[in-house]
Each structure stands twice: as C-alpha cells, then as structure tokens.
Design a protein around this motif. Sequence first.
Motif, mmCIF file in Angstrom:
data_model
loop_
_atom_site.group_PDB
_atom_site.id
_atom_site.type_symbol
_atom_site.label_atom_id
_atom_site.label_comp_id
_atom_site.label_asym_id
_atom_site.label_seq_id
_atom_site.Cartn_x
_atom_site.Cartn_y
_atom_site.Cartn_z
ATOM 1 N N ALA A 217 0.846 -1.190 0.000
ATOM 2 C CA ALA A 217 0.000 0.000 0.000
ATOM 3 C C ALA A 217 0.878 1.234 0.000
ATOM 4 O O ALA A 217 1.977 1.234 0.561
ATOM 5 C CB ALA A 217 -0.910 0.006 1.225
ATOM 6 N N GLU A 218 0.362 2.292 -0.617
ATOM 7 C CA GLU A 218 1.114 3.545 -0.628
ATOM 8 C C GLU A 218 0.888 4.334 0.660
ATOM 9 O O GLU A 218 1.778 5.033 1.140
ATOM 10 C CB GLU A 218 0.715 4.377 -1.844
ATOM 11 C CG GLU A 218 1.115 3.740 -3.166
ATOM 12 C CD GLU A 218 0.820 4.635 -4.346
ATOM 13 O OE1 GLU A 218 0.377 5.781 -4.115
ATOM 14 O OE2 GLU A 218 1.029 4.198 -5.487
ATOM 15 N N ASN A 219 -0.312 4.214 1.214
ATOM 16 C CA ASN A 219 -0.641 4.951 2.435
ATOM 17 C C ASN A 219 -1.464 4.071 3.365
ATOM 18 O O ASN A 219 -2.451 3.464 2.951
ATOM 19 C CB ASN A 219 -1.440 6.216 2.109
ATOM 20 C CG ASN A 219 -0.633 7.215 1.307
ATOM 21 O OD1 ASN A 219 0.293 7.826 1.812
ATOM 22 N ND2 ASN A 219 -0.988 7.362 0.035
ATOM 23 N N GLN A 260 -7.392 -2.131 5.446
ATOM 24 C CA GLN A 260 -7.159 -0.843 4.785
ATOM 25 C C GLN A 260 -6.655 -1.049 3.354
ATOM 26 O O GLN A 260 -7.119 -0.382 2.417
ATOM 27 C CB GLN A 260 -6.150 -0.020 5.582
ATOM 28 C CG GLN A 260 -6.649 0.519 6.901
ATOM 29 C CD GLN A 260 -5.629 1.461 7.517
ATOM 30 O OE1 GLN A 260 -5.013 2.283 6.829
ATOM 31 N NE2 GLN A 260 -5.443 1.356 8.826
ATOM 32 N N VAL A 261 -5.690 -1.956 3.196
ATOM 33 C CA VAL A 261 -5.165 -2.240 1.860
ATOM 34 C C VAL A 261 -6.288 -2.794 0.969
ATOM 35 O O VAL A 261 -6.409 -2.409 -0.201
ATOM 36 C CB VAL A 261 -3.991 -3.236 1.934
ATOM 37 C CG1 VAL A 261 -3.403 -3.455 0.533
ATOM 38 C CG2 VAL A 261 -2.912 -2.757 2.889
ATOM 39 N N ASN A 263 -9.495 -2.256 1.194
ATOM 40 C CA ASN A 263 -10.422 -1.191 0.821
ATOM 41 C C ASN A 263 -9.840 -0.280 -0.247
ATOM 42 O O ASN A 263 -10.549 0.193 -1.148
ATOM 43 C CB ASN A 263 -10.796 -0.368 2.057
ATOM 44 C CG ASN A 263 -11.676 -1.141 3.023
ATOM 45 O OD1 ASN A 263 -12.382 -2.057 2.625
ATOM 46 N ND2 ASN A 263 -11.626 -0.767 4.307
ATOM 47 N N GLN A 264 -8.515 -0.057 -0.192
ATOM 48 C CA GLN A 264 -7.865 0.788 -1.185
ATOM 49 C C GLN A 264 -7.801 0.127 -2.561
ATOM 50 O O GLN A 264 -8.017 0.781 -3.576
ATOM 51 C CB GLN A 264 -6.435 1.122 -0.731
ATOM 52 C CG GLN A 264 -6.325 2.050 0.447
ATOM 53 C CD GLN A 264 -4.884 2.259 0.866
ATOM 54 O OE1 GLN A 264 -3.954 2.032 0.092
ATOM 55 N NE2 GLN A 264 -4.679 2.673 2.113
ATOM 56 N N LYS A 265 -7.525 -1.164 -2.586
ATOM 57 C CA LYS A 265 -7.197 -1.838 -3.848
ATOM 58 C C LYS A 265 -8.345 -2.674 -4.416
ATOM 59 O O LYS A 265 -8.408 -2.871 -5.636
ATOM 60 C CB LYS A 265 -5.958 -2.698 -3.663
ATOM 61 C CG LYS A 265 -4.765 -1.924 -3.132
ATOM 62 C CD LYS A 265 -3.500 -2.767 -3.061
ATOM 63 C CE LYS A 265 -2.857 -2.910 -4.407
ATOM 64 N NZ LYS A 265 -1.525 -3.560 -4.342
ATOM 65 N N LYS A 268 -12.024 0.097 -3.473
ATOM 66 C CA LYS A 268 -11.779 1.372 -4.183
ATOM 67 C C LYS A 268 -12.961 2.326 -4.000
ATOM 68 O O LYS A 268 -13.488 2.885 -4.961
ATOM 69 C CB LYS A 268 -11.485 1.127 -5.664
ATOM 70 C CG LYS A 268 -10.233 0.282 -5.863
ATOM 71 C CD LYS A 268 -9.975 0.017 -7.338
ATOM 72 C CE LYS A 268 -8.737 -0.850 -7.528
ATOM 73 N NZ LYS A 268 -8.464 -1.165 -8.952
#
Length: 268
Positions: A217-219, A260-261, A263-265, A268
């Motif tokens: 993850a970036e953030n 979190q990762v 949900n991000q990837k 989205k």
Amino acid sequence: MSQKIPFEREYYLHEFTQKHLKELFDLELVASEKQSDSLRLDNLAFDKKSKSFIIIEYKNKFDRDVLNQVKGYQDMILENKDEYSKLVNELIDFENIKIIIIGPQFSEKQIENAWDNVELLKVTLYDDGKVKYLNLKTDEIKTLKINLDELKITEEKILKDKSEKIIDVYKNFKNSLLKEFDDLDMKFLIDAVSIKSHNEYLCIVNVKRSIKIHYYAENLDDRENRTRDISEITTGGPLSNYELTLRCENIDYAVDLIKQVYNQKVIK
C-alpha cells in the motif's frame, strides 16, 4: 513425449538434488546453506575417496557471475580451515577442494574459463519428473526421477522447524484473517505467504524466526505507529512500503491494516 519445463525457483533444484547427493555423485552432505561471514554455501559436501570438500552451487537460471561467486566460497574455506575441519571426522585435503555448479544454462565463456577443479552440470527438468544432469566437461549424464508434487511449497513446509510460538502466532493470525475475509488467495512461497484478493496484492507474510508482514500500500493509517517504513529497502515489491512484526498482541491491528489495503485496492 516428455517436454522440458523451467525451474520456477532455485529452491526446487536445491531441494531434490540435495536429497540424492549420494545416489548422484557419491557424496556425503556436510551442511546446507552454511553461513560464514557474509557468504552462504548452498551445499557443502564431502568426498570420502579424495578426503576433500565439495562446494555445490545451484542456479535456476543463467548467472554470469557464478564463477566469481564460488571462488569466494573456496577462499572462505581456505581462510577458515580450523572451523571447517570440525565439520567432519576425517583428515581433510584442503588442497583438493572441488566445485560443482548445477544450472540450466552456461555461456561458452564460462565453459572455457572454468578452472580444473570446477565441474559445470547442465540440468534439465522434464514434465514427467525426469531430471538430467549433463557434465559439460566429461559429457557424463546422470539422471533422477522425482515426483513433481513434492516440489510444491505447502503451508506445512513453511511451518516445518519453526518454533511453537511462531506457529501459534501464525495460526491465530490466519484464523482472524479468514474470519474477516472470504475472498483471499493465499499462495505459499519459500518461508512466506503471499495474500491477494481479486488479483490485487494485499501483503506478504514472511515466516522465519519472527513473522513480518509487508503491506502493499502507498498509504496506511498506522495510528499507533507500529509499522516501519521499508520503501527504500524492501524486496517484496515496489509498493511494499510498510512492515509490521506480528505478535499475539497485535494480530487484530495487523488484520485491520490488511483491511485498509483491501479497501484501497479491491473496494476502491
């Protein structure tokens, strides 16, 4: 007719050849992945006939620097004779150390420049489980028959020889993860588990003397500052920026970071 297949990982070649050193080369295994200083020998074997050590290096693909690499191993043994003398109950002939390099491809330059004490063995794996070792110096061929299923890395192999504490932490983490997600793809690697969902990498779980999770993850909202920044040093991939050392007391936190990762990837 059998077809050639590639060695996906050096581990496979190392594993099944090591098991058959006596059958293939009439050698006794002394140590596997022996660490000395900053160097690590794939295999150190002993030839009872010549009373000498045999250095064995495995490659699953072409490596232009392999001759320099094994020369370093030989020098290391000669510089530490007292240490290596303790490994076998024999009088060792240190002047007759031999080297065997096993790999699928060697250049003409490597074949020409290999020293007298170096044997290059071109290895070929076939889809019927046959393994062929061709000595490029003597043209001698050795063959082996293996069960390809034995080469698969399983969760059981990853946990083998790990401490009870590490196994307990891993299993609790896995149970918590599977309670939270029902669409994970877990791939077992050498001392690691890669976790994906819908073809998106979420993290890799490294299982060694401790368990370290690298998050893709970036953030991340690491509100308790439990991770460390590995963006400059990681080997887990370009987006593996965070590392968490997994313990019993932070399993829920570790799973939350994976959410979190996810949900991000994925979400989205």
